[in-house]
Design a protein around this motif. Structure first.
Motif, PDB file in Angstrom:
ATOM      1  N   ASN A   5     -11.998 -43.361   7.382  1.00 15.47           N
ATOM      2  CA  ASN A   5     -11.325 -44.606   7.735  1.00 15.47           C
ATOM      3  C   ASN A   5     -12.143 -45.369   8.766  1.00 15.47           C
ATOM      4  O   ASN A   5     -13.033 -44.801   9.408  1.00 15.47           O
ATOM      5  N   SER A   6     -11.820 -46.625   8.920  1.00 16.41           N
ATOM      6  CA  SER A   6     -12.506 -47.474   9.915  1.00 16.41           C
ATOM      7  C   SER A   6     -14.020 -47.342   9.787  1.00 16.41           C
ATOM      8  O   SER A   6     -14.735 -47.147  10.784  1.00 16.41           O
ATOM      9  N   LEU A   7     -14.508 -47.461   8.588  1.00 15.84           N
ATOM     10  CA  LEU A   7     -15.933 -47.262   8.334  1.00 15.84           C
ATOM     11  C   LEU A   7     -16.772 -48.343   9.011  1.00 15.84           C
ATOM     12  O   LEU A   7     -16.355 -49.509   9.121  1.00 15.84           O
ATOM     13  N   LYS A   8     -17.955 -47.927   9.448  1.00 16.83           N
ATOM     14  CA  LYS A   8     -18.892 -48.804  10.129  1.00 16.83           C
ATOM     15  C   LYS A   8     -20.193 -48.853   9.335  1.00 16.83           C
ATOM     16  O   LYS A   8     -20.513 -47.902   8.610  1.00 16.83           O
ATOM     17  N   PRO A   9     -20.977 -49.907   9.495  1.00 12.34           N
ATOM     18  CA  PRO A   9     -22.269 -49.962   8.796  1.00 12.34           C
ATOM     19  C   PRO A   9     -23.148 -48.745   9.093  1.00 12.34           C
ATOM     20  O   PRO A   9     -23.903 -48.297   8.213  1.00 12.34           O
ATOM     21  N   GLU A  10     -23.037 -48.204  10.287  1.00 12.81           N
ATOM     22  CA  GLU A  10     -23.857 -47.033  10.639  1.00 12.81           C
ATOM     23  C   GLU A  10     -23.399 -45.752   9.943  1.00 12.81           C
ATOM     24  O   GLU A  10     -24.054 -44.705  10.057  1.00 12.81           O
ATOM     25  N   ASP A  11     -22.298 -45.802   9.215  1.00 10.05           N
ATOM     26  CA  ASP A  11     -21.872 -44.664   8.398  1.00 10.05           C
ATOM     27  C   ASP A  11     -22.582 -44.647   7.044  1.00 10.05           C
ATOM     28  O   ASP A  11     -22.424 -43.695   6.276  1.00 10.05           O
ATOM     29  N   THR A  12     -23.335 -45.690   6.755  1.00  7.60           N
ATOM     30  CA  THR A  12     -24.067 -45.762   5.496  1.00  7.60           C
ATOM     31  C   THR A  12     -25.049 -44.599   5.388  1.00  7.60           C
ATOM     32  O   THR A  12     -25.877 -44.384   6.275  1.00  7.60           O
TER      33      THR A  12
ATOM     34  N   TYR B  21     -25.257 -23.414   0.375  1.00 12.25           N
ATOM     35  CA  TYR B  21     -25.070 -24.192  -0.843  1.00 12.25           C
ATOM     36  C   TYR B  21     -24.927 -25.674  -0.506  1.00 12.25           C
ATOM     37  O   TYR B  21     -24.256 -26.031   0.470  1.00 12.25           O
ATOM     38  N   TRP B  22     -25.499 -26.501  -1.372  1.00 13.58           N
ATOM     39  CA  TRP B  22     -25.459 -27.955  -1.184  1.00 13.58           C
ATOM     40  C   TRP B  22     -25.101 -28.631  -2.502  1.00 13.58           C
ATOM     41  O   TRP B  22     -25.483 -28.166  -3.581  1.00 13.58           O
ATOM     42  N   GLY B  23     -24.418 -29.779  -2.369  1.00  9.02           N
ATOM     43  CA  GLY B  23     -24.234 -30.641  -3.517  1.00  9.02           C
ATOM     44  C   GLY B  23     -25.399 -31.600  -3.637  1.00  9.02           C
ATOM     45  O   GLY B  23     -26.337 -31.573  -2.829  1.00  9.02           O
ATOM     46  N   GLN B  24     -25.336 -32.457  -4.658  1.00  7.55           N
ATOM     47  CA  GLN B  24     -26.416 -33.410  -4.896  1.00  7.55           C
ATOM     48  C   GLN B  24     -26.278 -34.667  -4.067  1.00  7.55           C
ATOM     49  O   GLN B  24     -27.249 -35.423  -3.926  1.00  7.55           O
ATOM     50  N   GLY B  25     -25.097 -34.914  -3.539  1.00  9.31           N
ATOM     51  CA  GLY B  25     -24.893 -36.071  -2.679  1.00  9.31           C
ATOM     52  C   GLY B  25     -24.237 -37.243  -3.382  1.00  9.31           C
ATOM     53  O   GLY B  25     -24.359 -37.403  -4.600  1.00  9.31           O
ATOM     54  N   THR B  26     -23.544 -38.054  -2.593  1.00  3.93           N
ATOM     55  CA  THR B  26     -22.925 -39.277  -3.089  1.00  3.93           C
ATOM     56  C   THR B  26     -23.190 -40.381  -2.072  1.00  3.93           C
ATOM     57  O   THR B  26     -23.087 -40.165  -0.858  1.00  3.93           O
ATOM     58  N   GLN B  27     -23.558 -41.546  -2.562  1.00  8.61           N
ATOM     59  CA  GLN B  27     -23.949 -42.653  -1.689  1.00  8.61           C
ATOM     60  C   GLN B  27     -22.718 -43.370  -1.145  1.00  8.61           C
ATOM     61  O   GLN B  27     -21.813 -43.740  -1.901  1.00  8.61           O
TER      62      GLN B  27
END
Length: 123
Positions: A83-90, A112-118
């Protein structure tokens, strides 16, 4: 074969919300810590949040009060409500499993790691 598959990323305006999900297959992690890390362009991967097998949640200072981690062991899924996302959370957000944590954050690298989501937050 163990797989961690993230979903829920996308483009959102500053102040908005996103909910990430990570579904695990191949084994259960009910006795392990699961969590989220992120990597912004040109920066190192950093810890975001973790949820231990005992029910303790840990957050990076930069997301405390805005992000909430949860898990559903029956569904072998971990979530990150942002919540309250900021540009620096990109960043690219990675699901991770099986690592040690302290009250201040991770104490070992995840196994273990996932492949990631943007996740992209526009100003």
């Amino acid at each position: 074969q163990v797989q961690l598959v993230e979903s829920g990323g996308g483009l959102v305006q500053a102040g908005g919300s996103l909910r990430l999900s990570c579904v695990v297959s191949g084994r259960t992690f009910s006795s392990d810590t699961m969590g989220w890390f992120r990597q912004a362009p040109g920066k190192e991967r950093e810890f975001v949040a973790a949820f231990s097998w005992s029910g303790r949640s840990t957050y990076a200072d930069s997301v405390k009060g805005r992000f909430t981690i949860s898990r559903d062991n029956a569904k072998n899924t971990v979530y990150l409500q942002m919540n309250s996302l900021k540009p620096e959370d990109t960043a690219i957000y990675y699901c991770a499993a099986s690592f040690a944590t302290t009250a201040r954050g991770p104490a070992s690298l995840p196994n273990y790691w996932g492949q990631g989501t943007q996740v992209t937050v526009s100003s």
